[in-house]
Motif scaffolding. Structure first.
Motif, PDB file in Angstrom:
ATOM      1  N   ALA A  13      47.124 155.331 -26.047  1.00 35.29           N
ATOM      2  CA  ALA A  13      48.308 155.155 -26.907  1.00 35.29           C
ATOM      3  C   ALA A  13      48.360 156.145 -28.068  1.00 35.29           C
ATOM      4  O   ALA A  13      49.424 156.376 -28.637  1.00 35.29           O
TER       5      ALA A  13
ATOM      6  N   GLY B 184      47.583 159.397 -27.911  1.00 39.97           N
ATOM      7  CA  GLY B 184      47.792 160.776 -27.465  1.00 39.97           C
ATOM      8  C   GLY B 184      49.261 161.167 -27.435  1.00 39.97           C
ATOM      9  O   GLY B 184      50.149 160.393 -27.800  1.00 39.97           O
TER      10      GLY B 184
ATOM     11  N   GLY C 138      51.016 158.941 -24.964  1.00 40.85           N
ATOM     12  CA  GLY C 138      50.969 157.574 -25.499  1.00 40.85           C
ATOM     13  C   GLY C 138      51.981 157.380 -26.620  1.00 40.85           C
ATOM     14  O   GLY C 138      52.670 156.353 -26.697  1.00 40.85           O
TER      15      GLY C 138
ATOM     16  N   SER D 134      40.342 155.953 -27.077  1.00 40.42           N
ATOM     17  CA  SER D 134      38.908 156.216 -26.934  1.00 40.42           C
ATOM     18  C   SER D 134      38.110 155.360 -27.930  1.00 40.42           C
ATOM     19  O   SER D 134      38.694 154.792 -28.865  1.00 40.42           O
ATOM     20  N   PRO D 135      36.797 155.319 -27.761  1.00 40.58           N
ATOM     21  CA  PRO D 135      35.978 154.570 -28.730  1.00 40.58           C
ATOM     22  C   PRO D 135      36.162 155.100 -30.162  1.00 40.58           C
ATOM     23  O   PRO D 135      35.969 154.356 -31.114  1.00 40.58           O
ATOM     24  N   ASN D 136      36.586 156.364 -30.327  1.00 44.74           N
ATOM     25  CA  ASN D 136      36.803 156.906 -31.693  1.00 44.74           C
ATOM     26  C   ASN D 136      37.927 156.183 -32.410  1.00 44.74           C
ATOM     27  O   ASN D 136      37.912 156.066 -33.633  1.00 44.74           O
TER      28      ASN D 136
ATOM     29  N   ALA E  41      39.876 151.596 -24.427  1.00 50.17           N
ATOM     30  CA  ALA E  41      40.491 151.557 -23.086  1.00 50.17           C
ATOM     31  C   ALA E  41      39.456 151.359 -21.987  1.00 50.17           C
ATOM     32  O   ALA E  41      39.785 150.898 -20.892  1.00 50.17           O
TER      33      ALA E  41
ATOM     34  N   LYS F  28      52.781 158.942 -11.539  1.00 51.11           N
ATOM     35  CA  LYS F  28      53.894 159.902 -11.553  1.00 51.11           C
ATOM     36  C   LYS F  28      53.321 161.295 -11.299  1.00 51.11           C
ATOM     37  O   LYS F  28      52.123 161.506 -11.495  1.00 51.11           O
TER      38      LYS F  28
ATOM     39  N   CYS G 107      53.740 167.116 -14.502  1.00 52.76           N
ATOM     40  CA  CYS G 107      54.931 167.230 -15.362  1.00 52.76           C
ATOM     41  C   CYS G 107      55.712 168.520 -15.140  1.00 52.76           C
ATOM     42  O   CYS G 107      56.762 168.716 -15.746  1.00 52.76           O
TER      43      CYS G 107
ATOM     44  N   SER H 164      53.314 170.832 -25.540  1.00 52.96           N
ATOM     45  CA  SER H 164      52.978 169.402 -25.535  1.00 52.96           C
ATOM     46  C   SER H 164      52.402 168.979 -24.186  1.00 52.96           C
ATOM     47  O   SER H 164      51.735 167.956 -24.092  1.00 52.96           O
TER      48      SER H 164
ATOM     49  N   GLY I 258      48.674 168.328 -24.202  1.00 58.49           N
ATOM     50  CA  GLY I 258      48.110 167.308 -25.091  1.00 58.49           C
ATOM     51  C   GLY I 258      47.861 167.900 -26.467  1.00 58.49           C
ATOM     52  O   GLY I 258      48.166 169.072 -26.721  1.00 58.49           O
TER      53      GLY I 258
HETATM   54  N1  LIG Z   1      51.347 165.959 -22.136  1.00 57.79           N
HETATM   55  C1  LIG Z   1      52.074 165.941 -21.025  1.00 57.79           C
HETATM   56  O1  LIG Z   1      53.192 166.499 -20.967  1.00 57.79           O
HETATM   57  C2  LIG Z   1      51.602 165.220 -19.810  1.00 57.79           C
HETATM   58  C3  LIG Z   1      52.471 165.130 -18.752  1.00 57.79           C
HETATM   59  C4  LIG Z   1      52.074 164.456 -17.592  1.00 57.79           C
HETATM   60  C5  LIG Z   1      50.821 163.903 -17.529  1.00 57.79           C
HETATM   61  N2  LIG Z   1      49.961 164.009 -18.573  1.00 57.79           N
HETATM   62  C6  LIG Z   1      48.657 163.349 -18.420  1.00 57.79           C
HETATM   63  O2  LIG Z   1      48.651 162.197 -19.278  1.00 57.79           O
HETATM   64  C7  LIG Z   1      47.348 161.976 -19.811  1.00 57.79           C
HETATM   65  C8  LIG Z   1      47.408 161.998 -21.327  1.00 57.79           C
HETATM   66  O3  LIG Z   1      47.856 163.274 -21.756  1.00 57.79           O
HETATM   67  P1  LIG Z   1      48.145 163.601 -23.273  1.00 57.79           P
HETATM   68  O4  LIG Z   1      48.852 164.895 -23.259  1.00 57.79           O
HETATM   69  O5  LIG Z   1      48.765 162.445 -23.953  1.00 57.79           O
HETATM   70  O6  LIG Z   1      46.635 163.799 -23.828  1.00 57.79           O
HETATM   71  P2  LIG Z   1      46.107 163.698 -25.321  1.00 57.79           P
HETATM   72  O7  LIG Z   1      47.180 163.962 -26.304  1.00 57.79           O
HETATM   73  O8  LIG Z   1      44.873 164.526 -25.365  1.00 57.79           O
HETATM   74  O9  LIG Z   1      45.685 162.134 -25.457  1.00 57.79           O
HETATM   75  C9  LIG Z   1      44.584 161.622 -24.739  1.00 57.79           C
HETATM   76  C10 LIG Z   1      44.457 160.112 -24.923  1.00 57.79           C
HETATM   77  O10 LIG Z   1      43.310 159.684 -24.171  1.00 57.79           O
HETATM   78  C11 LIG Z   1      42.416 158.960 -25.044  1.00 57.79           C
HETATM   79  N3  LIG Z   1      41.025 159.168 -24.634  1.00 57.79           N
HETATM   80  C12 LIG Z   1      40.300 160.318 -24.679  1.00 57.79           C
HETATM   81  N4  LIG Z   1      39.048 160.075 -24.253  1.00 57.79           N
HETATM   82  C13 LIG Z   1      38.984 158.764 -23.932  1.00 57.79           C
HETATM   83  C14 LIG Z   1      37.944 157.912 -23.444  1.00 57.79           C
HETATM   84  N5  LIG Z   1      36.730 158.375 -23.203  1.00 57.79           N
HETATM   85  N6  LIG Z   1      38.232 156.611 -23.235  1.00 57.79           N
HETATM   86  C15 LIG Z   1      39.466 156.130 -23.462  1.00 57.79           C
HETATM   87  N7  LIG Z   1      40.503 156.884 -23.944  1.00 57.79           N
HETATM   88  C16 LIG Z   1      40.248 158.187 -24.161  1.00 57.79           C
HETATM   89  C17 LIG Z   1      42.682 159.557 -26.422  1.00 57.79           C
HETATM   90  O11 LIG Z   1      42.219 158.659 -27.431  1.00 57.79           O
HETATM   91  P3  LIG Z   1      41.743 159.172 -28.892  1.00 57.79           P
HETATM   92  O12 LIG Z   1      42.987 159.545 -29.644  1.00 57.79           O
HETATM   93  O13 LIG Z   1      41.061 157.978 -29.438  1.00 57.79           O
HETATM   94  O14 LIG Z   1      40.837 160.337 -28.659  1.00 57.79           O
HETATM   95  C18 LIG Z   1      44.210 159.686 -26.379  1.00 57.79           C
HETATM   96  O15 LIG Z   1      44.787 158.449 -26.611  1.00 57.79           O
HETATM   97  C19 LIG Z   1      46.478 163.079 -19.226  1.00 57.79           C
HETATM   98  O16 LIG Z   1      45.844 162.582 -18.087  1.00 57.79           O
HETATM   99  C20 LIG Z   1      47.449 164.171 -18.856  1.00 57.79           C
HETATM  100  O17 LIG Z   1      46.989 164.977 -17.813  1.00 57.79           O
HETATM  101  C21 LIG Z   1      50.315 164.644 -19.707  1.00 57.79           C
END
Ligand SMILES: NC(=O)c1ccc[n+]([C@@H]2O[C@H](COP(=O)([O-])OP(=O)(O)OC[C@H]3O[C@@H](n4cnc5c(N)ncnc54)[C@H](OP(=O)(O)O)[C@@H]3O)[C@@H](O)[C@H]2O)c1
Length: 362
Positions: free
Chosen positions: A12, A14, A17, A38-40, A72, A155, A158, A189, A192
């Motif tokens: 949530a 990220g 999220g 994440s645990p952080n 999570a 899904k 992207c 974006s 991430g």
């Molecule tokens: N960005 C895009 O346009 C997009 C599009 C399609 C699919 N995706 C996919 O969607 C997913 C999320 O992408 P994002 O861009 O939102 O990434 P992001 O901004 O890096 O966010 C990652 C999320 O995962 C959590 N996380 C990291 N390590 C974890 C762990 N060990 N245990 C539990 N949670 C953990 C993070 O929590 P913390 O904040 O606590 O570290 C954060 O909430 C990825 O699999 C990505 O490939 C992304």
């Protein structure tokens, strides 16, 4: 819907999220009650966990600010809190494969943004306007794993939404496309937060995104495929060659496509008419997040553009333009969609709405 369905968001904090929380803040069917990361971040109030990295235009919706973020990785924490779990965690693929299966086994309907399960042959890769019937494989999933209420749907990558729906509309009108070359210009974006270093991006284009070209070439075949004997059998009619580039745009992926038709070839005006008239099941069912129209064709010579077109249809519509003859194949066009909305959180929310109407989420 009389009573809203309780939902959770894994990841949530990220980029994806945060988009979930923005899009679900006033959703007519879903109420977000569970946030995990994440645990952080675990143990912190949501507003503290995202302090300094809330990237949405508006403020954090009031109802989420003081929710305490959970870990999570600890599935038992979520039991009894919600029924539907959107997954947007960034972890290694093996951990995600196992974690999402564990949530489904514990009775959650999991709709994921991650690529981990996209090649699992009984997990549907959903673009709700194209393959709504793939959700029927959930009955096979439940039988195979002994799940009573759990399910798993994902899904696609992207980068592909902006051409998948235009291609499908033409296929549905009876045309066969057998070749496509696509060059994508993908927003930051999509990587991430914080994404690539600024020094690599300013005055620059990165001509490589790990794994992206393979996903762009392979995933369409599964989405166009058919459910047979508990598996999704890919349809490989279209051969795709993809070049994926990262560009210094915040949101909105562009795809420049050249397509070749096998056999009968439509006229330019007919293609535009097909695109403008296309609607899928989400539009017919009037799902809350379904954009109407789903595809917007712009006549201006310089559209679509990320800044001007990414928010069309609340970020769920596909904008297409620049249809013209191709000197090598038959036609060229440019497609655009919002990568963290239609390409991520919004696409999954639309899938979840379809799951509700098909009776898989009660
Ligand atoms: N960005 C895009 O346009 C997009 C599009 C399609 C699919 N995706 C996919 O969607 C997913 C999320 O992408 P994002 O861009 O939102 O990434 P992001 O901004 O890096 O966010 C990652 C999320 O995962 C959590 N996380 C990291 N390590 C974890 C762990 N060990 N245990 C539990 N949670 C953990 C993070 O929590 P913390 O904040 O606590 O570290 C954060 O909430 C990825 O699999 C990505 O490939 C992304």
């Amino acid at each position: 819907m009389e009573k809203k369905l309780k939902v959770g968001v894994l990841g949530a904090t990220g980029m994806v999220g945060q988009n979930y929380l923005r899009l679900l803040a006033n959703h007519p069917w879903f109420e977000v009650v569970y946030l995990a990361a994440s645990p952080n971040s675990a143990g912190k109030k949501y507003k503290d966990a995202v302090a300094g990295r809330w990237h949405m235009k508006g403020d954090i919706p009031e109802q989420f600010k003081n929710l305490v973020v959970q870990d999570a990785g600890i599935v038992s924490k979520a039991i009894g809190k919600c029924q539907l779990m959107f997954s947007a965690v960034e972890m290694d693929k093996k951990s995600i494969l196992a974690l999402e299966l564990e949530y489904a086994a514990k009775g959650f309907a999991v709709v994921s943004n991650n690529s981990a399960h996209r090649s699992t042959d009984d997990v549907p890769v959903m673009v709700p306007e194209i393959n709504p019937e793939h959700l029927d494989i959930i009955l096979d999933q439940r039988k195979k794993y002994g799940w009573r209420k759990g399910l798993l749907a994902v899904k696609p990558n992207c980068s592909i939404q902006s051409y998948m729906i235009p291609l499908f509309a033409l296929m549905k009108a009876g045309y066969v496309i057998d070749k496509m070359i696509v060059t994508t210009l993908q927003a930051l974006s999509g990587a991430g937060y914080p994404g690539p270093a600024a020094i690599d991006l300013v005055d620059n284009v990165l001509p490589y995104i790990s794994g992206e070209e393979e996903k762009s070439e392979v995933e369409p075949a599964k989405i166009f495929g058919k459910v047979r004997n508990g598996k999704i059998v890919p349809d490989n009619t279209i051969k795709i060659s993809a070049h994926c580039n990262r560009v210094a745009v915040t949101d909105g992926h562009i795809a420049c496509c050249s397509i070749h038709f096998k056999g009968k070839k439509p006229k330019e005006e007919e293609i535009i008419k097909i695109w403008r008239g296309f609607e899928g099941l989400p539009q017919k069912l009037k799902l809350p997040s379904a954009p109407v129209p789903v595809m917007i064709y712009r006549d201006e010579i310089d559209r679509p553009q990320p800044q001007k077109d990414r928010d069309a249809g609340n970020g769920q519509a596909i904008t297409v333009g620049r249809l013209r003859k191709c000197n090598v194949f038959d036609y060229r066009f440019v497609g655009l969609h919002h990568n963290t909305v239609r390409g991520a959180a919004g696409g999954s929310i639309l899938t979840a709405e379809l799951l509700v109407t098909k009776g898989y989420l009660k």
